[in-house]
Design an enzyme around this catalytic site. Structure first.
Site, PDB file in Angstrom:
ATOM      1  N   LYS A  12     -45.493  23.164   4.666  1.00 27.53           N
ATOM      2  CA  LYS A  12     -44.263  23.650   5.290  1.00 27.53           C
ATOM      3  C   LYS A  12     -43.100  22.784   4.826  1.00 27.53           C
ATOM      4  O   LYS A  12     -43.096  21.566   5.049  1.00 27.53           O
ATOM      5  CB  LYS A  12     -44.372  23.583   6.810  1.00 27.53           C
ATOM      6  CG  LYS A  12     -43.346  24.451   7.531  1.00 27.53           C
ATOM      7  CD  LYS A  12     -43.649  25.928   7.330  1.00 27.53           C
ATOM      8  CE  LYS A  12     -42.880  26.799   8.323  1.00 27.53           C
ATOM      9  NZ  LYS A  12     -43.193  28.233   8.132  1.00 27.53           N
ATOM     10  N   THR A  57     -49.051  27.086   7.780  1.00 27.46           N
ATOM     11  CA  THR A  57     -47.846  26.269   7.674  1.00 27.46           C
ATOM     12  C   THR A  57     -47.053  26.300   8.973  1.00 27.46           C
ATOM     13  O   THR A  57     -46.351  25.335   9.296  1.00 27.46           O
ATOM     14  CB  THR A  57     -46.966  26.738   6.505  1.00 27.46           C
ATOM     15  OG1 THR A  57     -46.481  28.053   6.753  1.00 27.46           O
ATOM     16  CG2 THR A  57     -47.749  26.720   5.200  1.00 27.46           C
ATOM     17  N   ARG A 171     -12.983  -1.245 -16.922  1.00 28.89           N
ATOM     18  CA  ARG A 171     -13.095   0.161 -16.528  1.00 28.89           C
ATOM     19  C   ARG A 171     -13.582   0.253 -15.086  1.00 28.89           C
ATOM     20  O   ARG A 171     -14.121  -0.700 -14.518  1.00 28.89           O
ATOM     21  CB  ARG A 171     -14.065   0.918 -17.436  1.00 28.89           C
ATOM     22  CG  ARG A 171     -15.505   0.449 -17.311  1.00 28.89           C
ATOM     23  CD  ARG A 171     -16.472   1.366 -18.040  1.00 28.89           C
ATOM     24  NE  ARG A 171     -17.856   0.910 -17.872  1.00 28.89           N
ATOM     25  CZ  ARG A 171     -18.925   1.608 -18.223  1.00 28.89           C
ATOM     26  NH1 ARG A 171     -18.784   2.802 -18.774  1.00 28.89           N
ATOM     27  NH2 ARG A 171     -20.150   1.126 -18.035  1.00 28.89           N
ATOM     28  N   GLN A 214     -26.789   0.423 -17.249  1.00 34.73           N
ATOM     29  CA  GLN A 214     -28.199   0.047 -17.330  1.00 34.73           C
ATOM     30  C   GLN A 214     -28.411  -1.380 -16.840  1.00 34.73           C
ATOM     31  O   GLN A 214     -29.374  -1.674 -16.111  1.00 34.73           O
ATOM     32  CB  GLN A 214     -28.709   0.188 -18.766  1.00 34.73           C
ATOM     33  CG  GLN A 214     -28.874   1.630 -19.229  1.00 34.73           C
ATOM     34  CD  GLN A 214     -27.632   2.176 -19.904  1.00 34.73           C
ATOM     35  OE1 GLN A 214     -26.503   1.756 -19.583  1.00 34.73           O
ATOM     36  NE2 GLN A 214     -27.810   3.107 -20.830  1.00 34.73           N
ATOM     37  N   HIS A 242     -17.655   9.174 -14.216  1.00 33.78           N
ATOM     38  CA  HIS A 242     -16.627   8.679 -15.127  1.00 33.78           C
ATOM     39  C   HIS A 242     -15.230   8.789 -14.526  1.00 33.78           C
ATOM     40  O   HIS A 242     -14.870   9.788 -13.898  1.00 33.78           O
ATOM     41  CB  HIS A 242     -16.677   9.461 -16.436  1.00 33.78           C
ATOM     42  CG  HIS A 242     -17.976   9.342 -17.168  1.00 33.78           C
ATOM     43  ND1 HIS A 242     -18.430   8.151 -17.680  1.00 33.78           N
ATOM     44  CD2 HIS A 242     -18.924  10.272 -17.452  1.00 33.78           C
ATOM     45  CE1 HIS A 242     -19.594   8.353 -18.274  1.00 33.78           C
ATOM     46  NE2 HIS A 242     -19.924   9.613 -18.143  1.00 33.78           N
TER      47      HIS A 242
END
Length: 287
Positions: A12, A57, A171, A214, A242
């Site tokens: 379910k 379910t 940035r 990263q 971005h």
């Protein structure tokens, strides 16, 4: 050619349950989305339509509501373990239970008044083979939106004939973190563990001078493992939201990294795993 039935499960999906604990005039609220998948001796229902091994379910949905009333809802990992263990222990044809839970946070604004808190969602994924069998708990969160307005660079990357991106040493770094972490066992102090892991993710994001998303991802996972001994593996998915500095020169204005256009598509998607390589593998834990 032999045609056979492969791995299968059923259950379910997305039972929405809200539990109110009435502590006098002060109420406490838990708001969950619970998904259950069961597997075991289910060949005949697929091959011949024999439902003798199938727990409906609808019964699974009702169990969620009944357990909310019977046991209350504390930490979602604990509630998931209760459900998963129940299904395997109570039905001889069920060999494995998978319970996935999302928790939606509410902020208190009075003894019994609440306001939905942001878009961050706490998660838990529980697997159980029943008494004496293997179990695993993966906690986590989704949509933890974070942003550093400086302290992020990106340069030294490959340049080919299609590269137009210019290197930068200043940035905006923004992302919506999806993080999941695997526990070494099934007896952690779930609430404290979650708060520590979340705090470590935020500390590392804020404290890392980033040369790439990263690098930030790795530092976030590493900090969780270094500070939370009950956790042995962290998986992170971090889309790069971005932000591009707007060219205001047509209007006779400069723009010293003050005005940005936030682009939602396309986006870089950074994913990775940080783990204690001495910890035992748990291949079922993540699926």
């Amino acid at each position: 050619m032999a045609i056979v039935l492969g791995p299968n499960r059923y259950g379910k999906a997305e039972t929405r349950v809200v539990h109110v604990t009435r502590d006098g005039e002060t109420h406490h609220l838990k708001d969950l989305n619970v998904s259950i998948s069961l597997s075991g001796e289910m060949d005949e229902v697929h091959l011949t339509g024999d439902n003798a091994a199938v727990l409906p379910t609808d019964s699974q949905k009702n169990t969620v509501f009944a357990f909310a009333r019977k046991h209350g809802i504390g930490e979602i990992e604990e509630f998931g373990l209760l459900l998963a263990r129940h299904f395997v222990a109570s039905q001889p044809t069920i060999r494995h239970a998978r319970v996935e839970i999302e928790e939606y946070a509410w902020e208190r604004h009075g003894p019994h008044s609440f306001v939905r808190s942001g878009q961050e969602v706490r998660t838990a994924l529980v697997h159980s083979d029943g008494p004496g069998g293997q179990e695993s708990v993966v906690s986590g969160l989704t949509d933890l939106v974070v942003l550093n307005s400086t302290g992020s660079e990106f340069h030294g990357f490959i340049r080919d004939e299609y590269t137009t991106l210019e290197p930068t040493d200043d940035r905006i770094l923004a992302t919506a973190v999806t993080a999941r972490w695997r526990h070494r066992g099934t007896d952690a102090a779930w609430g404290r563990s979650y708060e520590r892991a979340r705090r470590c993710l935020l500390e590392a994001f804020a404290g890392t001078h980033s040369l790439s998303l990263q690098q930030t991802l790795y530092q976030m996972g590493r900090h969780v493992l270094a500070e939370c001994g009950e956790i042995c593996e962290v998986r992170l998915s971090m889309p790069n939201r971005h932000h591009f500095a707007v060219d205001l020169t047509p209007f006779g204005m400069d723009n010293d990294n003050e005005v940005f256009f936030a682009a939602d598509r396309p986006y870089g998607l950074i994913e990775g795993t940080v783990l204690d390589d001495a910890a035992p593998a748990a291949p079922r834990a993540w699926s």
